[in-house]
Design a protein around this motif. Structure first.
Motif, PDB file in Angstrom:
ATOM      1  N   TRP A  44       0.851  -1.196   0.000  1.00 36.82           N
ATOM      2  CA  TRP A  44       0.000   0.000   0.000  1.00 36.82           C
ATOM      3  C   TRP A  44       0.879   1.235   0.000  1.00 36.82           C
ATOM      4  O   TRP A  44       1.847   1.347   0.785  1.00 36.82           O
ATOM      5  N   VAL A  45       0.522   2.174  -0.858  1.00 35.05           N
ATOM      6  CA  VAL A  45       1.300   3.390  -1.030  1.00 35.05           C
ATOM      7  C   VAL A  45       0.395   4.586  -0.743  1.00 35.05           C
ATOM      8  O   VAL A  45      -0.784   4.597  -1.139  1.00 35.05           O
ATOM      9  N   SER A  46       0.961   5.582  -0.055  1.00 33.98           N
ATOM     10  CA  SER A  46       0.179   6.782   0.256  1.00 33.98           C
ATOM     11  C   SER A  46       0.043   7.635  -0.999  1.00 33.98           C
ATOM     12  O   SER A  46       0.797   7.483  -1.970  1.00 33.98           O
ATOM     13  N   GLU A  47      -0.892   8.572  -0.963  1.00 36.41           N
ATOM     14  CA  GLU A  47      -1.113   9.458  -2.106  1.00 36.41           C
ATOM     15  C   GLU A  47       0.152  10.264  -2.433  1.00 36.41           C
ATOM     16  O   GLU A  47       0.419  10.588  -3.587  1.00 36.41           O
ATOM     17  N   ASP A  48       0.964  10.550  -1.388  1.00 37.34           N
ATOM     18  CA  ASP A  48       2.204  11.288  -1.611  1.00 37.34           C
ATOM     19  C   ASP A  48       3.407  10.362  -1.848  1.00 37.34           C
ATOM     20  O   ASP A  48       4.559  10.779  -1.719  1.00 37.34           O
ATOM     21  N   GLY A  49       3.121   9.102  -2.190  1.00 40.88           N
ATOM     22  CA  GLY A  49       4.177   8.258  -2.759  1.00 40.88           C
ATOM     23  C   GLY A  49       5.014   7.425  -1.809  1.00 40.88           C
ATOM     24  O   GLY A  49       6.031   6.872  -2.228  1.00 40.88           O
ATOM     25  N   PHE A  50       4.594   7.282  -0.546  1.00 39.75           N
ATOM     26  CA  PHE A  50       5.390   6.490   0.396  1.00 39.75           C
ATOM     27  C   PHE A  50       4.810   5.078   0.564  1.00 39.75           C
ATOM     28  O   PHE A  50       3.584   4.906   0.645  1.00 39.75           O
ATOM     29  N   ALA A  51       5.718   4.100   0.628  1.00 42.58           N
ATOM     30  CA  ALA A  51       5.295   2.734   0.930  1.00 42.58           C
ATOM     31  C   ALA A  51       4.886   2.689   2.401  1.00 42.58           C
ATOM     32  O   ALA A  51       5.609   3.201   3.263  1.00 42.58           O
ATOM     33  N   LEU A  64      16.471  -3.742   4.441  1.00 44.10           N
ATOM     34  CA  LEU A  64      17.852  -3.664   4.942  1.00 44.10           C
ATOM     35  C   LEU A  64      18.643  -2.659   4.118  1.00 44.10           C
ATOM     36  O   LEU A  64      18.599  -2.690   2.883  1.00 44.10           O
ATOM     37  N   GLU A  65      19.321  -1.767   4.812  1.00 47.47           N
ATOM     38  CA  GLU A  65      20.279  -0.864   4.152  1.00 47.47           C
ATOM     39  C   GLU A  65      21.587  -0.992   4.913  1.00 47.47           C
ATOM     40  O   GLU A  65      21.654  -0.611   6.082  1.00 47.47           O
ATOM     41  N   GLY A  66      22.596  -1.557   4.252  1.00 47.50           N
ATOM     42  CA  GLY A  66      23.871  -1.810   4.948  1.00 47.50           C
ATOM     43  C   GLY A  66      23.630  -2.805   6.067  1.00 47.50           C
ATOM     44  O   GLY A  66      23.159  -3.911   5.821  1.00 47.50           O
ATOM     45  N   ASP A  67      23.913  -2.377   7.308  1.00 48.46           N
ATOM     46  CA  ASP A  67      23.645  -3.300   8.422  1.00 48.46           C
ATOM     47  C   ASP A  67      22.510  -2.785   9.315  1.00 48.46           C
ATOM     48  O   ASP A  67      22.465  -3.066  10.506  1.00 48.46           O
ATOM     49  N   THR A  68      21.602  -2.036   8.694  1.00 53.23           N
ATOM     50  CA  THR A  68      20.441  -1.541   9.454  1.00 53.23           C
ATOM     51  C   THR A  68      19.135  -2.049   8.851  1.00 53.23           C
ATOM     52  O   THR A  68      18.917  -1.921   7.644  1.00 53.23           O
ATOM     53  N   LEU A  69      18.309  -2.637   9.724  1.00 53.55           N
ATOM     54  CA  LEU A  69      16.955  -3.033   9.321  1.00 53.55           C
ATOM     55  C   LEU A  69      16.020  -1.871   9.599  1.00 53.55           C
ATOM     56  O   LEU A  69      16.023  -1.308  10.701  1.00 53.55           O
ATOM     57  N   TYR A  70      15.223  -1.520   8.613  1.00 49.19           N
ATOM     58  CA  TYR A  70      14.282  -0.413   8.756  1.00 49.19           C
ATOM     59  C   TYR A  70      12.843  -0.892   8.633  1.00 49.19           C
ATOM     60  O   TYR A  70      12.568  -1.875   7.948  1.00 49.19           O
ATOM     61  N   GLU A  91      12.673   3.374  -4.080  1.00 47.38           N
ATOM     62  CA  GLU A  91      13.878   3.280  -3.244  1.00 47.38           C
ATOM     63  C   GLU A  91      14.169   1.842  -2.805  1.00 47.38           C
ATOM     64  O   GLU A  91      15.320   1.490  -2.552  1.00 47.38           O
ATOM     65  N   LEU A  92      13.121   1.038  -2.700  1.00 45.58           N
ATOM     66  CA  LEU A  92      13.324  -0.345  -2.231  1.00 45.58           C
ATOM     67  C   LEU A  92      14.245  -1.114  -3.174  1.00 45.58           C
ATOM     68  O   LEU A  92      14.939  -2.045  -2.768  1.00 45.58           O
ATOM     69  N   GLY A 108       6.695  -5.408 -11.034  1.00 47.07           N
ATOM     70  CA  GLY A 108       7.485  -6.042 -12.095  1.00 47.07           C
ATOM     71  C   GLY A 108       8.973  -5.732 -12.017  1.00 47.07           C
ATOM     72  O   GLY A 108       9.777  -6.405 -12.661  1.00 47.07           O
ATOM     73  N   ALA A 109       9.381  -4.721 -11.254  1.00 48.32           N
ATOM     74  CA  ALA A 109      10.801  -4.385 -11.134  1.00 48.32           C
ATOM     75  C   ALA A 109      11.450  -5.292 -10.087  1.00 48.32           C
ATOM     76  O   ALA A 109      10.942  -5.399  -8.966  1.00 48.32           O
ATOM     77  N   THR A 110      12.544  -5.934 -10.475  1.00 48.72           N
ATOM     78  CA  THR A 110      13.183  -6.908  -9.580  1.00 48.72           C
ATOM     79  C   THR A 110      13.966  -6.228  -8.471  1.00 48.72           C
ATOM     80  O   THR A 110      14.691  -5.259  -8.706  1.00 48.72           O
ATOM     81  N   LEU A 111      13.814  -6.741  -7.254  1.00 55.82           N
ATOM     82  CA  LEU A 111      14.643  -6.287  -6.123  1.00 55.82           C
ATOM     83  C   LEU A 111      15.811  -7.256  -6.000  1.00 55.82           C
ATOM     84  O   LEU A 111      15.642  -8.448  -6.232  1.00 55.82           O
ATOM     85  N   PRO A 112      16.988  -6.761  -5.614  1.00 59.48           N
ATOM     86  CA  PRO A 112      18.125  -7.674  -5.495  1.00 59.48           C
ATOM     87  C   PRO A 112      17.827  -8.736  -4.433  1.00 59.48           C
ATOM     88  O   PRO A 112      17.347  -8.405  -3.354  1.00 59.48           O
ATOM     89  N   PRO A 113      18.084 -10.037  -4.770  1.00 60.55           N
ATOM     90  CA  PRO A 113      17.830 -11.077  -3.771  1.00 60.55           C
ATOM     91  C   PRO A 113      18.723 -10.882  -2.548  1.00 60.55           C
ATOM     92  O   PRO A 113      19.863 -10.447  -2.685  1.00 60.55           O
TER      93      PRO A 113
END
Ligand code: PLP
Length: 283
Positions: free
Chosen positions: A177-184, A195-201, A239-240, A263-268
């Protein structure tokens, strides 16, 4: 069933004028059933779920039975569940019969226990393709509008289920679900974690009115055991694609890696198996 004990699954337990049925006016929790340290099946993270249920009840002015009673009800539902078999226990409380609710009549309260469905196990094993679908309002819309019940696990899940049917009809497994202003924000029955680097968000709850997920909260609270840190921030679906892994977390399915977004692949991610094990789910 509160007040009636264990009844066969095909026993009628609701009145036709129960407000849970008529209005979706009630709350629920779904928990994973797994063997505890005593080798017997128990609801996992029961205290956390009961705490969220109490918060949901307060937000809905619903007179919930005390936690001890709900704990016993959940335990009763799990009593005859076979050890060594994962399951899903649902705890449901509605405002009760319409004719009685006006005068503060009793809430309806029951628990059910079911096996974990094959699609949940497949998503846990294979990951999910998701569609980013709008919720139609800005990310911050629910914070100043408590009547929208942001963060409440109410029985009014028709929109959640319609979103998932839309996904299935369009050949994907789940929805972001995405907000009207574009955020997941979140998925109809799960929490976004990445995960970004060694941080889970994960997505901040207070700013967005999403449901505070117990599974994601548990993972982020124990991230240190995996050598990871934890954070919260807003993120866009685009961004994901640049992250080091993204997952949907929920009590029964556990963890499902997001494979694609529109349809856009996320890195495994090499971390999926480790996170699954850490959370105590089978592959
Ligand atoms: N978000 C929504 C809307 C949900 O319905 C759920 C669970 O069903 C979740 C997130 C995940 O929450 P939990 O981890 O407590 O199951």
């Amino acid at each position: 069933m509160l007040g009636r004990g264990v009844v066969p699954a095909d026993t009628p337990v609701l009145r036709a004028d129960d407000l849970g049925v008529l209005r979706g006016d009630g709350i629920f929790e779904t928990m994973h059933v797994r063997d505890g340290a005593d080798g017997l099946p128990h609801p996992w993270l029961l205290d956390e779920h009961l705490a969220r249920m109490a918060r949901s009840a307060a937000r809905m002015d619903l007179a919930l039975p005390e936690a001890r009673v709900l704990r016993e009800l959940a335990a009763l539902a799990c009593e005859q569940w076979p050890a060594g078999t994962e399951g899903a226990v649902r705890l449901v409380c509605t405002r009760g019969a319409e004719s009685a609710a006006a005068t503060g009549g009793p809430v309806t309260c029951f628990a059910t226990v079911n096996p974990v469905g094959p699609s949940s196990l497949a998503a846990r094993r294979d990951g999910v393709a998701v569609a980013a679908l709008t919720l139609g309002f800005p990310a911050a819309a629910r914070t100043p509008a408590p009547w929208l019940l942001g963060g409440v696990k109410s029985l009014s899940y028709a929109v959640n289920m319609a979103s998932l049917r839309w996904a299935a009809a369009h050949g994907v497994d789940d929805v972001l679900w995405v907000s009207e202003d574009g955020f997941a924000l979140e998925a109809p029955t799960s929490t976004l974690v990445w995960l970004e680097g060694d941080t889970l968000y994960t997505v901040p709850v207070a700013e967005t009115g999403i449901l505070p997920g117990t599974t994601a909260a548990h993972l982020l609270a124990t991230a240190g055991q995996l050598g990871l840190s934890a954070g919260q921030r807003m993120v866009t679906p685009a961004e994901l694609r640049g992250t080091d892994g993204a997952w949907l977390l929920s009590s029964v399915r556990g963890i499902a890696e997001i494979r694609t977004v529109d349809g856009a692949t996320l890195p495994p991610s090499a971390l999926t198996g480790k996170l699954r094990e850490h959370l105590g789910f089978s592959a």
